[in-house]
Design an enzyme around this catalytic site. Sequence first.
Site, PDB file in Angstrom:
ATOM      1  N   LYS A 139      30.438   5.192  22.788  1.00  0.00           N
ATOM      2  CA  LYS A 139      31.458   6.012  23.440  1.00  0.00           C
ATOM      3  C   LYS A 139      30.895   6.492  24.772  1.00  0.00           C
ATOM      4  O   LYS A 139      29.685   6.681  24.919  1.00  0.00           O
ATOM      5  CB  LYS A 139      31.870   7.197  22.556  1.00  0.00           C
ATOM      6  CG  LYS A 139      30.855   8.317  22.400  1.00  0.00           C
ATOM      7  CD  LYS A 139      31.454   9.439  21.557  1.00  0.00           C
ATOM      8  CE  LYS A 139      30.638  10.715  21.584  1.00  0.00           C
ATOM      9  NZ  LYS A 139      29.296  10.645  21.145  1.00  0.00           N
TER      10      LYS A 139
ATOM     11  N   ASP B 175      22.006  19.519  36.117  1.00  0.00           N
ATOM     12  CA  ASP B 175      22.129  20.388  37.287  1.00  0.00           C
ATOM     13  C   ASP B 175      20.793  20.955  37.754  1.00  0.00           C
ATOM     14  O   ASP B 175      20.749  21.674  38.756  1.00  0.00           O
ATOM     15  CB  ASP B 175      23.071  21.558  36.975  1.00  0.00           C
ATOM     16  CG  ASP B 175      24.440  21.094  36.520  1.00  0.00           C
ATOM     17  OD1 ASP B 175      24.955  20.140  37.128  1.00  0.00           O
ATOM     18  OD2 ASP B 175      24.963  21.663  35.550  1.00  0.00           O
TER      19      ASP B 175
ATOM     20  N   HIS C  13      -5.066  -1.976   0.719  1.00  0.00           N
ATOM     21  CA  HIS C  13      -5.031  -2.349   2.138  1.00  0.00           C
ATOM     22  C   HIS C  13      -5.118  -3.858   2.299  1.00  0.00           C
ATOM     23  O   HIS C  13      -5.621  -4.584   1.427  1.00  0.00           O
ATOM     24  CB  HIS C  13      -6.171  -1.667   2.885  1.00  0.00           C
ATOM     25  CG  HIS C  13      -5.910  -0.219   3.145  1.00  0.00           C
ATOM     26  ND1 HIS C  13      -5.033   0.218   4.095  1.00  0.00           N
ATOM     27  CD2 HIS C  13      -6.407   0.891   2.539  1.00  0.00           C
ATOM     28  CE1 HIS C  13      -4.997   1.533   4.092  1.00  0.00           C
ATOM     29  NE2 HIS C  13      -5.817   1.968   3.158  1.00  0.00           N
TER      30      HIS C  13
ATOM     31  N   VAL D 248       0.810  -1.208   0.000  1.00  0.00           N
ATOM     32  CA  VAL D 248       0.000   0.000   0.000  1.00  0.00           C
ATOM     33  C   VAL D 248       0.853   1.272   0.000  1.00  0.00           C
ATOM     34  O   VAL D 248       0.440   2.310  -0.522  1.00  0.00           O
ATOM     35  CB  VAL D 248      -0.955  -0.012   1.216  1.00  0.00           C
ATOM     36  CG1 VAL D 248      -0.169   0.056   2.506  1.00  0.00           C
ATOM     37  CG2 VAL D 248      -1.959   1.118   1.149  1.00  0.00           C
TER      38      VAL D 248
END
Length: 1741
Positions: A1203, A1471, A270, A202
Amino acid sequence: MSNTNTKMSLSKATNVAEEINNIDTTEKKTNDRISAKKKNVPNSKILNLIKEQQQARRDAELKADEEAKENQRLQEESDRKKQEELLLLEKKREKKRDAKKKRIQRQKQEGLYLTKEQREKHHRAQIQFESIGIHVPPRTNAQQSGIQKRILYNDFQKTNLSYITTPSTEDENSDEENICEEDSVQTKDILRAPVICVLGHVDAGKTTILDNLRRTHVQDNEAGGITQQMGATNVPLDTIVERTKMSRKLISRQGDFMRPGLLIIDTPGHAIFQNLRSRGSSLCDLAILVVDIMNGLQAQTIESIRLLIDRQTPFIIALNKIDLLYGWKSNKEKDVESVLEEQDSFTQNHFEKRYDEIIVQFAKQGLNVALYYKNPNPNEYYSMVPTSARSGDGMGSLIAMIIETSQTNLAKHISYTNELQATVMEVKAIHGLGTTIDVALINGCLSVGDKIVVGGQEGPIVTQIRRLLIPESNQELRDTNQYENKDKVMGTCVVKIAARDLEKSLAGLPLFIARTHDEIDYFKNEIELILTTVLNSFKLKDNGVYIQASTLGSLEAFLELLKIQKIPCSGVNIGPVHRKDVLRASTQLENDIKWATILAFDVKIEKDAQDYAKTMGVKIFQNDEIYNLCSMFVAYQNQLIKENQDKYRHLAPKRSETNDDQTTTIENKDYHIYYNATPDTESSLWIAIKNRRTHSTKSNRIRTTRYNILTFIPKNLFEQFHRIANIYFAILIGLNWVPVINAISKTVAFIPLTVILIITAVKDLVEDLKRWRSDVNINKQKAEVYDKTLQTFIECQWQDLSVGDIIRVRIDQTVPADILLLSSVSSEHTCYLDTAAIDGETNLKQKSIPSCFFNSIKPEEMNFELQCDPPNDDIYHFHGRTILSSGTNIYSCDNNNILLRGCVLRITDYIDGIIIYAGNQTKIIKSSKTSSSKHALIERYINRDVLFSSLILIFLCLLGAGLSLRWEHSFGNQWRFVTFLIDNPSIDAASHFFASALRFMILFQVLVPIALYVSLDIVRVLQMYTIARDKNLKYEHPISCRTFTINEDLGQIGYIFSDKTGTITQNKLVFKAVSINGLQYANRSELPEKIDPIIHHFLTALAICNTSFIVHEHRELMHDINYQPKYEGDNADDLVLCQAASDFGVRMISRSAQTIIVRYIDSTDTEKHDIEYEILCLIPFDSTRKRMSIIVRVNNDIFLYIKGAETSIWSNLNDSNDADMKLTTEQHSLGFAEQGYRSLLVAYRQIPLEEYENWFEQYRFAANSLDKREDAISDVATQIEVNLMLTGLTAVEDKLQEGVPRTIATLRCAGIKIWLLTGDKQATALSTAQAASLVNIPQTINSDCTPSMLTWDFDVTTHTHMIYYSSQLIEMDQQLGNRDRRISNEIRTGETIARMSEVIAAQTHPVCLVVTGDDLSIILQYKPKEFIRAAAQCQSVLFCRVSATQKRELVTIAKSVFKHRILAIGDGANDVGMIRESHCGVAVFGREGSQAVAAGDFAVDRFECLRYLLLVHGAWCFTRTSELILYTFMHNCQYVLVIFYHQIFNGYSGEVSIHSFYIILYTSLFTVLPQCAAALFDQHVPAERALREPQLYQYTLHGKSYTMSSYWINMFDAVWQSAIIFFISYYSYRHESEIDRLSFGFSLVFSMIITSLIHVFLQTRRIDWSVVGSTILSFLVFLGFTLVFDATCINCIPAESPYKVSYRTFRESQFWFTNIFIIITAMLPRFTFKCVYNTLRNPFR
C-alpha cells in the site's frame, strides 16, 4: 505367564498377612481402650466389640487359606506350561543343530572352516570395531583368519546373529558344543536394555528431549554439543513404568515390561561432530530423530536420516516443540493423542498444517511417515510422536513407543549374549581413583580381575580391572556424581573402570577381554591396526598448526573444523602435550612463526613441555571447546599481522600519495562485539569490579561530571577564559599593573572580573555536584548479568557492566545500557517498552528478537559476533549484523532489535540482551550532549555597532594620547621644573604616545561593551523562562524551549515552511470509505455476502501490511469470535486501516516476529476462520518509494501485499489489470481528494518461489550492509514491487486542528508568507489549503480598535489567483517545441520560471503557486535560487508530493535568498531536516514520534500556538532586547565621555576624580538592574492588541526598533548628557574651594546614575512594578554602598581615601541644586523627542 501369576499370588498372600497383622494391632489397641474406660462403658458394649474382632480374625484366616490354595494351583499350572515351552524349545534347537552340522560339513569340504579359538578372537574384535563405527580394511590372505558378516536389521525385522566362518582343522564335536553354548545363551526371553540414541538438529530440542527422558537438567548447564563428547545414561525400569502410565495402551503386553531399562547415548549436535554422531548411531539399537515442528527438516536432521538409513537402524520421530503452536494447552498427564483432541480447532489446524508440511519434506527424502496412532503399517511407515520436551506433552507416548518397538520388533536383536561388546567413551582422572575410563557395555559382562586390552597413546595397554563403578539411575558418568561399586556388571549399562596404567589410554576405541597370552597378542595387533589406519587417513600439510586432542573422535572433529576454517594442520597426536610434541611443532619456525603453534583440545600440558615451548618460541593454546581454540588462534594470527603493520608503518606512503581514504573510513567505522560462551578462569564480574577505576570506554559506568578535585580550578578557569569578554578584561587588568600606564587602582581593577569568575565557578561547581550525585545513584543501581563461570545470572551494579555482557531485565525495570535483544519469555519473540524517558511518548513500543536467535533457548551459551555502527547519537536508527560461530549465515539487525538505555520493560516478564553500547557511549547520553548552534539576526546588528564603538574608542584613545603629548611638549625646556614630568617628553615621543594610548584604553574600556554579551545571555534565558510559563501556549504540554539564542528571531519571521499532516491537521485519522474492485463501500454491511478474491486480498493487505502490534488485555478471550485486540503503533495510517479491516471482518488477532494470525469472520458473525501467515520479509515505508510492502507465505503460496501513494504504485501495476476498474478507482481517488480525504492504493501479487529466493538473496545482502542500508534496501525493494494487481483504494479524513484557519489568516495579515509542504497529492493539498485559509483569506467583521479579539467571516473571502507550475511548464514546452524540439531541462526550467515571474507580477490579487515534487526535483537541480525569488512574490506556495530531502533543500536555498528569517514547523521524522536547517525550528507534539521535538528549537502542542508565539512573544523579545542593547551602548558612551572631558582640565594625564570603585561598579551594578527588568517585562504593545492588529508585527519584522540610525541617535544623546553632566558640574564647583577632587567625582557619579535610572522610565513603554521596583532598588544599593563605603574605608586604597566624602557632599545645598538642574537639562531633549514622536509617528498609538 506362570511367573506373572506366581508374582500375583505372592502379592495377594502378603496383603492378607498384612491385613491380619492390622487386625491384631487393632484388637490390642481396643483392649487397651476397654481397660482404660471399663468403669465408664456398659458390659454389653464391651462384649459386642470382642465378638466383632474375633469374627473378623476368622474371616481373614479363611480368606488367606483360600488364596494360598489358589496360588498353589497357579504355580502348578505355570510349571506345566514352562515345561511344555522347554520341550518345544529343545525341539527347535535340535533342528538348528542338525542344520548347523550340515553347514559345518559343507564348509569343511570347501576349506572355509575356522577353529573355535580363531573364530572367537576375530569375532569379538570385529563386533567391537563395528559397534563404534570403525571400518577395518580387509587383511591379506596371510593375515586373514576369518570373515564375519552381520545381518543387519531391515524394515523393523531383525534376525539373530549368524556368521560365515572359514576352514579349520578343529573337529566337529567341539564346534557342536560351541553351537549349543551359543544357543543356550541368546534367547528371546532374556533381553538386555536397548541402546537409544537421540539425533537431530542442534536447535530442534535434542538436549531437552534427553533431559526429559533421563529426568536431568543438562540443558541448564551444558548441552551435548557444547561438551563435545559422547555421554551415556542408565534409565531403570521403575522410571520407565512411572513415565508411561498414561500410555500403557501402546504396549501390546498390557504393561508387561520384559526389558530391564534403557541406555541412552548422547552425541554432540554441532555440525562438525558428524563422526561422533556416526559412532553413537552405530552403538544404538533404536534411534529417536528429533524434528522441530516449526522449522521442519534442517541440514543436520537430513544428515541424521541418511546416517540411520545407511546403517539400517530403526528410528522413531519425535515431532518436538508442539507447545509453540498457537493456543496450545498443555497436559502432560494424558496421552498426546488425547491432548491433541482437546485443543481448539485453530490449534488443530495449525498442527495439521505443520504436520502436512513435514510429511512432504520426508517424502522428498524417500520416507513415509505417519502419526503413531494413525500408522497403517509400521513396516512401511515410520512412526511420529508429537512431543514437547519443555512442557512434557507426548513424552510418555514416546517412551511407550520405544518400549513397544524394542520388545516386539527388536526382541531378537536385543537378546542378551555373552559376546563382549564394549567401547571406551571417555578417559578421566578422579581424585582417589586415579585415571579411569568410562565404558559403554552393550553385551557381555565385565568382572573385577578381568584382564582387558585398550588403545593407548603409545600403543595397546594391557591391564587388570581393579574396580567397577556404575552411576546412579538417570545420571551421566560425571565427576561430581555418586557411584556404586560392583564386582560384576552385565550389558547393557555404562560403567567406570579403575585400573593401572590408564593414564595414556585413548577414548573412542573398543575394549577387549583377553583370557590367554595368544588373545593378548591378537587384540594388541587389532588395536594397532585401527590406530594406524585412522591416523594415516588424516590429510596433513607441510605448513600448519599442530593439534592435540583427548580422544580419537574429538581429533577427527577438530580436523573437520580446521578444514572449514581453512586452517592447515601439519601434525596430530592424541593425549597430553609432551616435550616431543613441542619439538615437532618448533620445526614450523623455519617457515612462519604463526604455524609454530599447538592447539590443545581438552588435554593437559606437561610442565616441561610448557617451559620448553617458551624457550623455543612455540605458542600453545589450551581450551575445552573447539570453537574457542580456533578463535584464539585467529586472534593470535591477526595480532601478528597488526604487529607487522606497526613495525613497518614508517615505510608506508603518506595518505596524499595513496588513495586509501575509503579503507581508512571503513576501519574507523568498524565496531565488533564478539561473544564467547566459554567460562572464564575468573568470574567476569569480579574482573569488572577489580577494574572499576580504569574507566574503560566500554564500561557502563557513566561520568557526566566535568571536573574532579584536582582539575576543578585549572579547568574551570581555562574554560572561562575561552570567552572573549573575560580575555578582554584580563588583558586590561594586566596592562593596568604596568606602572607607566596605570590608570585606576590595581586592587579595584581585579574586583569585577574576580566576582564574575567566582560566581561562574560556584555555579559550575553546584551543577557538577548535582551531576556527580546523579552519576553515583545511577551507577549503583542493580542489574542481573550472566556470569559464564557460574553459568547463571547474578546481581551486580550498573557500573560493573561492560560491552559484551549478557544481562537480564525484568518487568518494570529500566534498561541499564543499549542492548541487542537476544531472548524473551514471550512466545512471540517480542517485548514491550515504555520509552517516555527517551522521547516523551507514552505509547508502548514493540521490539523483537533477531531471526538468528528465534530457535535458541539459551543464547548466552552460543558464540557469535556482532558488527554494527560505532557509538552515535541517533536514537532512531541502528545498523548491524550478527554472525554465528558456524559462520554459515549473516543475519541483519536494525532498530527494531535494540533496547536503549533508559527504557522501561512493560508487560513482558523478562528479557535477555547483550550490551552493545555502554556508559557514556550509549545513544541517549550521546544525544543529550548535542545542542543547536543557531544565532539571531540581531547579533549581526550588535557586531556592527560593536565595530562602530571600537572605532570611537580608538579615536578617543589616539586623540587623548596626541593631546597629552602636545600638552607635555608645551613646556619646552622648562619640563625639568614640572614635578609630574620625569623624562624629557621630546625624547622617545613614540613610547610616550603609545603609553598614553594604553592608559586611555584602560579608562575607556567600557565603550566596547563586551559585558553586553553576558547580560544578553542572562536576559534571553529569563525571557525563555517567561515564554515557557505562559498559559496561552499550554494545552496538553507546555511549550518547550531548547535554544535561547534566537528569541529575537521570533519577532522577525518573514516565511513559514509548514508540514501538513499532524502539523496543521490533527493526525487523528477517521476512516471514511474504501474503493474495492471499482465499487465504493463505507461499512461492512455494504459488502456482498460472498467475498470474492479481490475483496479478500484488499482486506488482508489492510490487516497485515502495517507496523502495528497487538497488546492483549484479555488473552484468555482470544478464541472468542468477538474478541477485539488493542492495536498500538507509531503510524496513524496503519492503526486506522488495521482497525478498519477489523471492522470489515478481517481481524489481526496475533502478531509475532515470524507469523501473523488473521481471523476471517463471516457476514453473520457466527463463524470464524483463522489463517496463519508466515512473514518472509517486511519492507518498511520510506520517503523515496512512498510505499510499504510485506511478503508472506500461506499454504505454500507466496504473496506480496503493498500500500502507498498513487504515484508510487500506479506505474508498477500489471498490464493485465482491468481497465474499467482502474478508471473507476482513479475517479474515486479524485472524489476523495476533493473532500480533503487522504487516500492510499492497495495492491498485491503472487510471487513464484524461485523468483522470491533469487530476490531474497539480494535483499539479504542489502540488509546486511552497514553503509547506506536504507538506500540499498529501497533499491532492492523496487525490483520485487512490480507487476502488481490492483485491489482498491482507502480514504481517511485528517481534520484540521482547532484554530488553524484563524491562525494562518492572522499570520498572513501580519506580513508572514506561508509555504505548505506535504507528501499528499495535489487535490488533497488544495482542499486542505482552502479550508485552512491558505488560499483564500477571509474578511474581518470588526476592524475597529475595540478590545474584542479579531474575528473572521470565512464565508466572505478575498479571491486568490492560482498558478500551477506544471501548466506553465506545458505552455513553455509548446512554445519551445515549435522552435527546437531538443531543449534541455535547464533551459525549459529557466524559461518557465521567467514566464511564471511575469504572470505573478501582473496579478492584482494575491497569488498561490502550486508545485509538484517531480517538478521541484528538476527545479532544485537547475534553477533553485531563481525559482525561490519568483515564488517569493506569491502570498502562499503549495508543494505536493515532496520528500524529506526536498523539504530540507528548499529551506537551505531560501535561507540564502531571503533577508527575513525562516521558520519551519513539522511533527514527524521527515520534517527533521527542514527544522534543523531553518533559522527557527518549531516542532509539534504529535503522533509520529519525537524526532521532530528533539530537533526543534521550540516545541508546541498546536499550530495555533504560532500566533501568540510570534505576534506577542516574538515582537516583545525583539523590542526588549533592542532597547537593552541601545541603552548599554548609550550609557557606556556617556560614562566614557564624562571621563574624557575631565582630561581636558588635567593635562590629559589619565587621572580621574571619580573613585575607582565607582568606575567599576557604575556599569556592572548600579545601573544594570532596571534595564534588565525592562528587557523582561516591557511591552511595546499589549498582547490583546498585537493579536487584534497583526499588522503591528511588521514593526519588528523589518527591525524598526533597532536600526543604524537609532544607534547614532543614542550616541548623540550620550554626547549631550555627558556634556551637561560634566560641564555644568565643573563650572558650578570651579570657584568652590571646599569641594575636593573626590567630592567633585562623587557629584558626577550621582548625576550619571540618576540620569541613567530616569532614562529607563522614558524609554520603557509600559511602566509596572518590576521597573519601578528595580529602579528604587538600584538607587538604594548605590546609596547604601556609598554611605557604608565612605564611613568604613579610611586607608583601604592608597591616595583614594573616600572617608566621609558623601557625607560632606550631601550637606551641601549647591550639590542638590546643581544635580537637579543637570538631570532636567540632560533628559529634556529625550523627553521632548519622545513626546513629539508619540504624537506624530508612533505606530502603537
